[in-house]
Structure formats: C-alpha cells, structure tokens
Design a protein around this motif. Structure first.
Motif, short mmCIF file in Angstrom:
data_model
loop_
_atom_site.label_atom_id
_atom_site.label_comp_id
_atom_site.label_asym_id
_atom_site.label_seq_id
_atom_site.Cartn_x
_atom_site.Cartn_y
_atom_site.Cartn_z
N GLY A 1 0.80 -1.22 0.00
CA GLY A 1 0.00 0.00 0.00
C GLY A 1 0.83 1.27 0.00
O GLY A 1 0.31 2.35 -0.31
N ILE A 2 2.12 1.16 0.32
CA ILE A 2 2.96 2.36 0.34
C ILE A 2 3.08 2.97 -1.05
O ILE A 2 3.25 4.19 -1.18
CB ILE A 2 4.35 2.04 0.94
N TRP A 3 2.94 2.14 -2.08
CA TRP A 3 3.00 2.66 -3.46
C TRP A 3 1.88 3.67 -3.68
O TRP A 3 2.10 4.79 -4.16
CB TRP A 3 2.89 1.52 -4.46
N GLY A 4 0.66 3.29 -3.31
CA GLY A 4 -0.49 4.18 -3.48
C GLY A 4 -0.37 5.44 -2.65
O GLY A 4 -0.78 6.53 -3.09
N LYS A 5 0.17 5.32 -1.46
CA LYS A 5 0.33 6.49 -0.59
C LYS A 5 1.28 7.50 -1.24
O LYS A 5 1.02 8.70 -1.26
CB LYS A 5 0.86 6.07 0.78
N ILE A 6 2.39 7.01 -1.75
CA ILE A 6 3.36 7.90 -2.39
C ILE A 6 2.78 8.51 -3.67
O ILE A 6 2.94 9.70 -3.94
CB ILE A 6 4.67 7.14 -2.68
N LYS A 7 2.06 7.69 -4.43
CA LYS A 7 1.47 8.17 -5.69
C LYS A 7 0.45 9.27 -5.44
O LYS A 7 0.42 10.29 -6.14
CB LYS A 7 0.82 6.99 -6.43
N ARG A 8 -0.44 9.05 -4.44
CA ARG A 8 -1.51 10.02 -4.20
C ARG A 8 -1.03 11.26 -3.45
O ARG A 8 -1.39 12.37 -3.77
CB ARG A 8 -2.65 9.35 -3.41
N GLU A 9 -0.20 11.05 -2.43
CA GLU A 9 0.20 12.16 -1.57
C GLU A 9 1.34 12.98 -2.18
O GLU A 9 1.49 14.16 -1.86
CB GLU A 9 0.63 11.62 -0.20
N ARG A 10 2.16 12.37 -3.03
CA ARG A 10 3.29 13.05 -3.66
C ARG A 10 4.08 13.91 -2.66
O ARG A 10 4.18 15.14 -2.80
CB ARG A 10 2.84 13.91 -4.83
N PRO A 11 4.66 13.28 -1.65
CA PRO A 11 5.45 14.06 -0.68
C PRO A 11 6.66 14.68 -1.37
O PRO A 11 7.11 14.23 -2.44
CB PRO A 11 5.88 13.01 0.35
#
Length: 394
Positions: free
Chosen positions: A96-106
């Motif tokens: 799920g970390i992939w989706g978090k990085i993709k959506r949140e774009r830190p």
C-alpha cells in the motif's frame, strides 16, 4: 525540493512505532515548514508483540499510549505470510505504500531500511514519481569487517554502486553509521548528521527523583551501598553476548561486586545454569522490565555494561548516561565511537575478548567512589551535548 516553498510534505516510512523515536516525530511535526506523515509497516511495538518475540515474555513496553500521539501517522496493511519487522527478508510486505506515495506526492521520503519488500516498493515509487528519498538508519560499520568477501562484493554492487547512488542523502545517526556509508562509497556531500532518536532530556530531568531513592531501591534488592553494581539491560540473546558478561563477571574477584541483569530471552536458562553450577555471587536476574520501571535500575547502578557481538547503536547507552552512569561496551556497539571515551566516561573492549572484558570490570572496580562519580558526570555532559547536537541545524 521546490525553491521558495514554505511547507514541505515529508513522509517517513518506519518499521514500527519505536518508543524512542516518537519524540523525534513530534519535534519534526511541530516544525513550521514541515508537514509530516509517518507510515508504520507494523504495529508490533504498539501491541507488544515485539516484546514477546524478543524477550520471551507476555509483558509490554508500558508506554503504548504515548508512542503515536502528537503527530500524524498511519499503519499500513502488511501482506506478509509471516509478518514481523524482526523477520528478514519478507517480514514486511506493505504494498500500500506505493499508493500512498502516488496520491500524496510528498516532497521527500525518509526510509529506515533496504531489507524488505516494503522498502523496495517505496524506492520504485519514488524513482517513478521523481521524489527524492533519504535513509535514516543506525546500521554501523563494525559488522561489515567480519562479513565474508562474497557478501561484501554483493553489497558493494547492490548498495554502493546501485541503491546508494540514487539515494538523495543519508541522515547519519553517528560516526559508525556515517562510516558505513563511506565504506560503500557514498560521498561526503550526501552525509548529514541527524537524530535517530530524541527526547533524552525527559530522562535527565527524572534522574534526580530516582537517585534520591537509590538507597531504598538497593535495600529492596538486598544490595548494600558499598557494593559496585554493574547493570546489564537488554535481550538475553546471542548477539547481545550476555553469557560472556556472566563469565567475565565470575572471573572478577571482589567482595564488593554485584551484577543486575534486566531482560529476558532464549539464553536465560543457560545463564542461570552457569550461575548455579559456578556459584556466581551477588547476581540477580530480574527479567523483563517495562519502560516505567527501567529508570530506577539506572539510578541504583554504578555502571552499564553492553558486551554485544552485534549492536547497531545501543539505546541503553544513551539512557544510562542520562542517569550519570559510566558505560562499558564492546567495540561492536555503534554508540561507542561517539559516546564512550576510554577511561574517561567508561571503557571499550574488543568483542569476544573475555580477558579484556574482565579487565574492564576490574578497572572500574579499582576506581575510587570520587573517580566513578566524575566519570558519571562526564557521561551526563556528553549525552546532554549529544542531545543538543541531534537536530541543531539540520
């Protein structure tokens, strides 16, 4: 990072919610230019499952209510068939970390390991979405020297010539950690001194309260004031080398010696059998103690001993120094290069050298009470300065 931006989104991906890092997260979260989100790959430290695995006890750390407060955090689902941050190589599979990085774009991602699929997934996501990532670990150089050549060259290729080349920077926990990265060819321009843990002032402030009842604590344990108490605090497992500590202590001939062992693990029975067969004197096994109980043992001791064969840092060293304790450590303890000066605030001895460990215990026993107090005062000064150093300007 984008020039002129007033706030930066920082994502930290952590194995679990370690109690000693929560103050660091709060401090970062309070920074006016940072918008912090911490993603935890496992809830083991919160539920106490890691205590069960490490210490063979059903107890918990005792600070669970405080480890995820004061900053924004989220627990990721772990898809591992054998889930645990303590298991390599597939104990953490948090896709799920992939989706978090993709959506949140830190603006920046901070990673704490390169040893599980979760980290590999995060690296790929950062690379695809062109997000810089840093490493924050306490891995040290000492263990590298003992590894076989084939493993060194494998890591040299995968890490030194691969992963570390695309890593934007390294937040270095200390000298041994920095030397590890240098060993694999990371240029100085990528190395930044930083905090791996935080919040020691709380322990420093609480120390006088516990020291005021030092005599009472000793009395409850049947220890007189004229005894010199060596304290071991940690897992009773092979990498910590507590068996050798017990053997070295047994070789020390002094009616004033005492050894308190805090912790539990798979070596406890072996150690208790050794103590019984050899009639080891003034020795107490007190088992696992939660975080609320630990301070009183620091307060009643005269020195901390950490004889580890493998120790990335050794947080107990920091904690003991908050209570003005001299420290005796093996040369494999990562904290040693920064926090232990030989015959100044403690002693360092070669890992696995029983004679030198015994000699270090004897040397400390040979010190006068005033000399021990002075060594402890130096420990306190060093950890105070270290705490100021951790986040000063980085």
């Amino acid at each position: 990072m984008e020039a002129g931006k007033t706030r930066y989104k920082i994502a930290i991906i952590a194995p679990t919610c370690f109690y000693y890092q929560a103050p660091l997260y709060r401090l970062l979260d309070a920074h006016p230019q940072l918008e912090l989100k911490v993603y935890f790959c496992s809830d083991e430290a919160l539920t106490g499952k890691d205590v069960t695995k490490k210490f063979n006890t059903n107890s918990q750390w005792g600070v669970e209510d405080n480890v995820i407060s004061g900053y924004d955090s989220e627990f990721l689902k772990n898809y591992s068939p054998n889930p645990s941050y303590l298991k390599w190589p597939v104990g953490l599979i948090n896709f799920g970390i992939w989706g978090k990085i993709k959506r949140e774009r830190p603006d920046l991602v901070v990673l704490m390991s390169w040893m599980n699929p979760t980290w590999w997934t995060a690296i790929l996501a950062c690379s695809l979405y062109k997000i810089p990532f840093l490493y924050l670990t306490d891995q040290n150089i000492q263990v590298e020297a003992s590894k076989p050549k084939w493993l060194y060259w494998t890591k040299r290729i995968l890490l030194g010539l691969g992963l570390f080349r695309i890593t934007s920077g390294f937040l270095c926990a200390g000298t041994s950690n920095m030397e590890l990265y240098e060993f694999y060819g990371v240029p100085n321009s990528k190395l930044v001194p930083f905090a791996y843990s935080w919040g020691y002032q709380t322990l420093v402030d609480s120390a006088p309260k516990y020291k005021a009842i030092r005599a009472q604590i000793r009395s409850e344990l049947g220890i007189s004031e004229d005894q010199c108490v060596f304290l071991y605090c940690g897992r009773l497992s092979q990498e910590k080398n507590p068996v050798q500590l017990l053997e070295a202590y047994h070789h020390v001939k002094s009616p004033r010696k005492s050894l308190i062992i805090i912790g539990d693990g798979n070596l406890r029975q072996q150690m208790e059998e050794f103590a019984a067969v050899n009639n080891v004197e003034s020795l107490q096994f007190l088992g696992f103690q939660d975080r609320t109980s630990i301070p009183k043992f620091y307060a009643m001791a005269d020195a901390l001993v950490l004889p580890s064969q493998k120790e990335t840092w050794g947080m107990v060293v920091n904690e003991a120094m908050c209570f003005s304790l001299p420290v005796i450590v093996s040369d494999q303890v990562g904290a040693g290069k920064d926090l232990v000066n030989d015959d100044y605030n403690g002693f360092q001895f070669p890992d696995g050298d029983l004679h030198e460990l015994s000699a270090s215990l004897n040397r400390f026993l040979g010190k006068s009470e005033q000399e021990r107090v002075e060594m402890g005062a130096i420990s306190l000064e060093m950890i105070t300065n270290w705490n100021k150093r951790d986040l000063a300007s980085t």
